[in-house]
Design a protein around this motif. Structure first.
Motif, mmCIF file in Angstrom:
data_model
loop_
_atom_site.group_PDB
_atom_site.id
_atom_site.type_symbol
_atom_site.label_atom_id
_atom_site.label_comp_id
_atom_site.label_asym_id
_atom_site.label_seq_id
_atom_site.Cartn_x
_atom_site.Cartn_y
_atom_site.Cartn_z
ATOM 1 N N ASP A 118 -1.745 -2.887 -3.993
ATOM 2 C CA ASP A 118 -1.707 -4.116 -4.768
ATOM 3 C C ASP A 118 -1.650 -5.262 -3.780
ATOM 4 O O ASP A 118 -0.675 -5.419 -3.043
ATOM 5 N N GLY A 119 -2.702 -6.052 -3.751
ATOM 6 C CA GLY A 119 -2.812 -7.149 -2.803
ATOM 7 C C GLY A 119 -2.095 -8.420 -3.205
ATOM 8 O O GLY A 119 -2.048 -9.377 -2.434
ATOM 9 N N SER A 170 8.583 -2.502 -10.075
ATOM 10 C CA SER A 170 7.195 -2.067 -10.219
ATOM 11 C C SER A 170 7.018 -0.784 -9.424
ATOM 12 O O SER A 170 7.457 -0.694 -8.275
ATOM 13 N N THR A 171 6.370 0.206 -10.052
ATOM 14 C CA THR A 171 6.153 1.497 -9.419
ATOM 15 C C THR A 171 4.684 1.634 -9.044
ATOM 16 O O THR A 171 3.796 1.300 -9.827
ATOM 17 N N PHE A 172 4.446 2.160 -7.854
ATOM 18 C CA PHE A 172 3.099 2.334 -7.312
ATOM 19 C C PHE A 172 2.882 3.812 -7.024
ATOM 20 O O PHE A 172 3.640 4.412 -6.274
ATOM 21 N N THR A 173 1.859 4.394 -7.615
ATOM 22 C CA THR A 173 1.555 5.802 -7.406
ATOM 23 C C THR A 173 0.961 6.007 -6.016
ATOM 24 O O THR A 173 0.533 5.048 -5.359
ATOM 25 N N ARG A 194 0.885 -1.179 0.000
ATOM 26 C CA ARG A 194 0.000 0.000 0.000
ATOM 27 C C ARG A 194 0.919 1.223 0.000
ATOM 28 O O ARG A 194 1.879 1.272 0.756
ATOM 29 N N ASN A 195 0.592 2.206 -0.837
ATOM 30 C CA ASN A 195 1.406 3.411 -0.912
ATOM 31 C C ASN A 195 0.604 4.619 -0.452
ATOM 32 O O ASN A 195 -0.334 5.040 -1.117
ATOM 33 N N ARG A 196 0.994 5.209 0.679
ATOM 34 C CA ARG A 196 0.366 6.412 1.213
ATOM 35 C C ARG A 196 1.401 7.505 1.460
ATOM 36 O O ARG A 196 1.185 8.417 2.226
ATOM 37 N N VAL A 197 2.554 7.385 0.801
ATOM 38 C CA VAL A 197 3.666 8.284 1.086
ATOM 39 C C VAL A 197 3.497 9.665 0.451
ATOM 40 O O VAL A 197 4.148 10.616 0.849
ATOM 41 N N GLY A 198 2.626 9.814 -0.536
ATOM 42 C CA GLY A 198 2.399 11.117 -1.155
ATOM 43 C C GLY A 198 3.067 11.281 -2.503
ATOM 44 O O GLY A 198 2.970 12.332 -3.119
#
Length: 139
Positions: free
Chosen positions: A118-119, A110-113, A90-94
């Protein structure tokens, strides 16, 4: 049976203490929440639901996950290395965050916005249980 004044005082104090102190509540698992400003990695698919609850959150880069251990649900050290053991994110970094297959940001990635989840990383280039470094793109 009669109690001495001292014993009666002790019993009364103990009774008050047990009435005032609430029962210890279970610590909420961080798997259901990834707080703002963090990238959360999980050892199990779907953020550890129904599995051993190993997780860890990051606020910045980590070039080599081999020197990190998963945390247990209660924030204690699991003594299990994170290297090649991440299954969901999970990405919540901003900003964007990238998981890399090898240490020091090399190999498949892999890059996550921001605000993406992604489970099950098996459907990404980095793959399931293959991440060895985390690059956070807030610069």
């Amino acid at each position: 049976m009669r109690l001495s004044k001292k014993a009666a005082g002790f019993v009364a104090a103990a009774a008050m203490f047990t009435m005032v102190v609430p029962a210890t509540a279970a610590v909420a698992s961080p798997r259901s929440t990834c707080y703002g400003g963090r990238v959360c990695l999980y050892a199990g698919f779907d953020y550890n639901r129904g599995q051993v609850d190993y997780w860890r959150d990051f606020m910045g880069d980590d070039a080599n996950l081999i020197d990190n251990n998963w945390l247990n649900w209660d924030f204690s050290n699991s003594w299990r290395t994170m290297n090649n053991d991440t299954t969901s994110v999970r990405n919540r970094v901003g900003c964007a965050a990238t998981l890399w297959q090898h240490p020091y940001y090399t190999g498949a990635h892999s890059t996550f916005t921001h605000n993406s989840n992604d489970g099950f990383l098996a459907n990404n280039a980095v793959g399931n249980d293959r991440a060895s470094s985390l690059d956070v793109w807030c610069r």
